[in-house]
Design a protein around this motif. Structure first.
Motif, PDB file in Angstrom:
ATOM      1  N   ASN A  17      36.563   2.296 -71.120  1.00 54.84           N
ATOM      2  CA  ASN A  17      35.762   1.405 -71.939  1.00 54.84           C
ATOM      3  C   ASN A  17      35.189   2.089 -73.180  1.00 54.84           C
ATOM      4  O   ASN A  17      34.486   1.467 -73.945  1.00 54.84           O
ATOM      5  N   GLY A  18      35.491   3.368 -73.393  1.00 51.63           N
ATOM      6  CA  GLY A  18      34.916   4.105 -74.504  1.00 51.63           C
ATOM      7  C   GLY A  18      35.275   3.543 -75.865  1.00 51.63           C
ATOM      8  O   GLY A  18      34.483   3.571 -76.791  1.00 51.63           O
ATOM      9  N   GLY A  19      36.465   3.018 -76.023  1.00 47.39           N
ATOM     10  CA  GLY A  19      36.888   2.520 -77.317  1.00 47.39           C
ATOM     11  C   GLY A  19      36.824   1.018 -77.460  1.00 47.39           C
ATOM     12  O   GLY A  19      37.208   0.479 -78.492  1.00 47.39           O
ATOM     13  N   ARG A  20      36.355   0.331 -76.463  1.00 45.57           N
ATOM     14  CA  ARG A  20      36.325  -1.135 -76.507  1.00 45.57           C
ATOM     15  C   ARG A  20      35.404  -1.655 -77.605  1.00 45.57           C
ATOM     16  O   ARG A  20      35.781  -2.562 -78.348  1.00 45.57           O
ATOM     17  N   ARG A  21      34.230  -1.081 -77.734  1.00 45.86           N
ATOM     18  CA  ARG A  21      33.292  -1.524 -78.775  1.00 45.86           C
ATOM     19  C   ARG A  21      33.867  -1.240 -80.159  1.00 45.86           C
ATOM     20  O   ARG A  21      33.794  -2.063 -81.053  1.00 45.86           O
ATOM     21  N   GLY A  22      34.456  -0.063 -80.324  1.00 42.57           N
ATOM     22  CA  GLY A  22      35.092   0.281 -81.595  1.00 42.57           C
ATOM     23  C   GLY A  22      36.249  -0.639 -81.909  1.00 42.57           C
ATOM     24  O   GLY A  22      36.488  -0.993 -83.071  1.00 42.57           O
ATOM     25  N   ALA A  23      36.993  -1.052 -80.895  1.00 40.16           N
ATOM     26  CA  ALA A  23      38.119  -1.960 -81.097  1.00 40.16           C
ATOM     27  C   ALA A  23      37.633  -3.329 -81.567  1.00 40.16           C
ATOM     28  O   ALA A  23      38.230  -3.930 -82.469  1.00 40.16           O
ATOM     29  N   ILE A  24      36.548  -3.801 -80.990  1.00 34.52           N
ATOM     30  CA  ILE A  24      36.003  -5.093 -81.399  1.00 34.52           C
ATOM     31  C   ILE A  24      35.475  -5.021 -82.826  1.00 34.52           C
ATOM     32  O   ILE A  24      35.712  -5.919 -83.635  1.00 34.52           O
ATOM     33  N   VAL A  25      34.777  -3.924 -83.139  1.00 37.56           N
ATOM     34  CA  VAL A  25      34.264  -3.746 -84.499  1.00 37.56           C
ATOM     35  C   VAL A  25      35.422  -3.677 -85.495  1.00 37.56           C
ATOM     36  O   VAL A  25      35.380  -4.296 -86.559  1.00 37.56           O
ATOM     37  N   ALA A  26      36.479  -2.930 -85.164  1.00 38.90           N
ATOM     38  CA  ALA A  26      37.627  -2.820 -86.055  1.00 38.90           C
ATOM     39  C   ALA A  26      38.302  -4.166 -86.267  1.00 38.90           C
ATOM     40  O   ALA A  26      38.719  -4.497 -87.389  1.00 38.90           O
TER      41      ALA A  26
END
Length: 85
Positions: A17-26
């Motif tokens: 889940n580490g990159g999930r927030r970054g993926a949504i922001v991107a």
């Protein structure tokens, strides 16, 4: 694109889940940039070299779509690596 690539790498390396927030922001920022570029391109008078920002708008459209695609790919990978239990 500057957010999408690190988000994709984060999902790939952490496997969670580490990159999930970054993926949504991107994804959101990429779509916003692409939409902004498309609107600016649609309302710009003249062509390249007229000083109306046609090249910048086209570049914003292209980079926004690439960033959104990278964010979507990272989001898909983060869903795939979630623990099922």
């Amino acid at each position: 694109m500057a957010i999408g690539w690190p988000a994709l790498r984060s999902v790939r390396h952490t496997g969670g889940n580490g990159g999930r927030r970054g993926a949504i922001v991107a994804l959101v920022v990429g779509l916003t940039g692409g939409l902004n570029g498309a609107v600016k391109l649609a309302v710009a008078d003249g062509g390249l070299g007229t000083g109306n920002g046609v090249f910048g708008a086209a570049l914003a459209l292209a980079l926004g779509l690439v960033g959104a695609a990278l964010g979507g790919l990272a989001l898909t990978r983060s869903r795939r690596t979630e623990p099922s239990g």
